[in-house]
Design a protein around this motif. Structure first.
Motif: not given
Length: 414
Positions: A107-110, A134-135, A142-143, A164-169
């Protein structure tokens, strides 16, 4: 499940069978030895079943045998037994550890991106710009710096106002807002005339600004001034940006040519396939021949992205390439095909040259000479012939002697 049953499952328990002349004496011995037991079930006068903690099995058997009875372990159950079974199966243990690590680390990686808020900017363009920064697939969450991404993406895609970019898992939500185009205000500082782009007979006129120099029914020549930006105000003249919509019947003519012979592609009847697996930015060939000469083949590519239930698209794509070899053979272009081809070409040329309008009538003549088809055509059209040009003036154009200056106004700007 009752609290006692939960406790027994977590700590582990065993079911024992007691057989002897006096099982009640054995139960008393267990109580005297402070061995806990429960779930007493009498099968007959000489046999009874009890449940004891898994850790107390040896003490229970020793106490039962001390009471001149036989003890037999019927079953063992609970969490400690399950753990021992797993520890004796290394493959299953490794699989469980691997899944635990996936649950904690993955879950820390997109892995997936969903773009919302875009209407005119394609989603592929936004994702490609993120990938250049690089995304992309497998980016460590976290990067991802939303502010840094916004500052760079807005420079790359000026149609966007905010991102904007928001991460959810494993899924990242890319939220964008497109820039609202402000309506362009008309520039009133420029001055100009309206001239004719084609010679013709005026059928419709709508003058928005300026002084009309012609009327419906007049015949005008290409380049002739139709509306002047130099307006007569009786005592003086003023400058403006002349604007008008003027339609006229026009007559155009020209010719187009094409060779009478050409090389025709004939399929050989063979078909070759090549299947690729694209993972991220890499291509892996599954089967097929990828060394086919493309110059002698028609190549068709079919792409099938893999998706998860819910519409999440994986960065994995199946690519099927189909090659159809062909041979080139000399062929003759028939008169009918040449007529249709050249007529369509002539219509395309005329329509592309028009600002607005339509073709009313068409007349053409096809000839063949020296291996070349020549189509001479004439077309009657109804089109908009108004075109704005910059106005050139001098101070003397503003003098007014009380006479009709239409002729002088018509000469300004030449």
């Amino acid at each position: 499940m009752a609290m006692a049953e939960w406790r027994g499952w977590l700590l582990g328990e065993a079911t024992l069978s007691l057989t002897g002349a006096d099982p009640a004496w054995a139960l008393n011995r267990l109580a005297a030895e402070r061995v806990p037991f429960w779930a007493i079930e009498w099968e007959d006068a000489f046999t009874v079943q009890i449940t004891v903690p898994r850790s107390q099995v040896r003490r229970a058997i020793s106490a039962i045998e001390g009471a001149m009875c036989q003890a037999k372990v019927l079953s063992r159950r609970g969490l400690p037994g399950r753990v021992r079974q797993i520890l004796h199966r290394p493959v299953l243990l490794a699989f469980l550890i691997f899944n635990l690590l996936l649950v904690l680390i993955l879950p820390q990686y997109v892995l997936f991106y969903q773009v919302t808020g875009n209407e005119t900017v394609p989603e592929e363009q936004i994702l490609r710009a993120l990938s250049d920064l690089g995304v992309g697939f497998g980016t460590f969450g976290p990067d991802i710096k939303p502010l840094w991404i916004k500052n760079h993406i807005l420079n790359e895609i000026p149609e966007l106002q905010w991102i904007t970019v928001t991460q959810n898992g494993c899924c990242a939500q890319v939220v964008v807002r497109e820039r609202v185009e402000e309506p362009q205000t008309e520039n009133q500082k420029g001055y100009g005339h309206v001239v004719a782009t084609q010679s013709g007979l005026i059928t419709e006129m709508s003058v928005l600004s300026g002084q009309a120099l012609c009327k419906v029914g007049d015949t005008v020549l290409a380049g002739e001034r139709l509306v002047s930006g130099l307006v007569d105000l009786e005592r003086t003249y003023t400058l403006t940006q002349a604007k008008a919509e003027i339609y006229a019947r026009t007559w155009r003519k020209g010719e187009v040519v094409t060779p009478s012979a050409y090389l025709q592609k004939t399929p050989t009847g063979d078909t070759f396939h090549c299947l690729w697996l694209e993972v991220g930015g890499r291509s892996i060939k599954i089967f097929g021949n990828s060394g086919i000469l493309v110059d002698d083949c028609d190549k068709m590519v079919e792409r099938k992205p893999l998706t998860l239930p819910g519409g999440l698209e994986l960065p994995v794509t199946l690519v099927l390439e189909t090659y159809v070899p062909y041979e080139r053979h000399p062929a003759k272009l028939s008169q009918l095909d040449a007529q249709l081809l050249l007529e369509q070409s002539a219509e395309d040329v005329v329509k592309e040259d028009m600002v607005a309008g339509e073709i009313l009538k068409e007349d053409s003549t096809l000839t063949l000479r020296g291996g070349v088809y020549t189509l001479r055509w004439e077309m009657e059209c109804h089109e908009m012939i108004a075109k704005s040009v910059e106005l050139d003036y001098s101070e003397e154009d503003f003098a007014h002697d009380g006479t009709n200056r239409e002729r002088g106004a018509n000469g300004a700007g030449d």
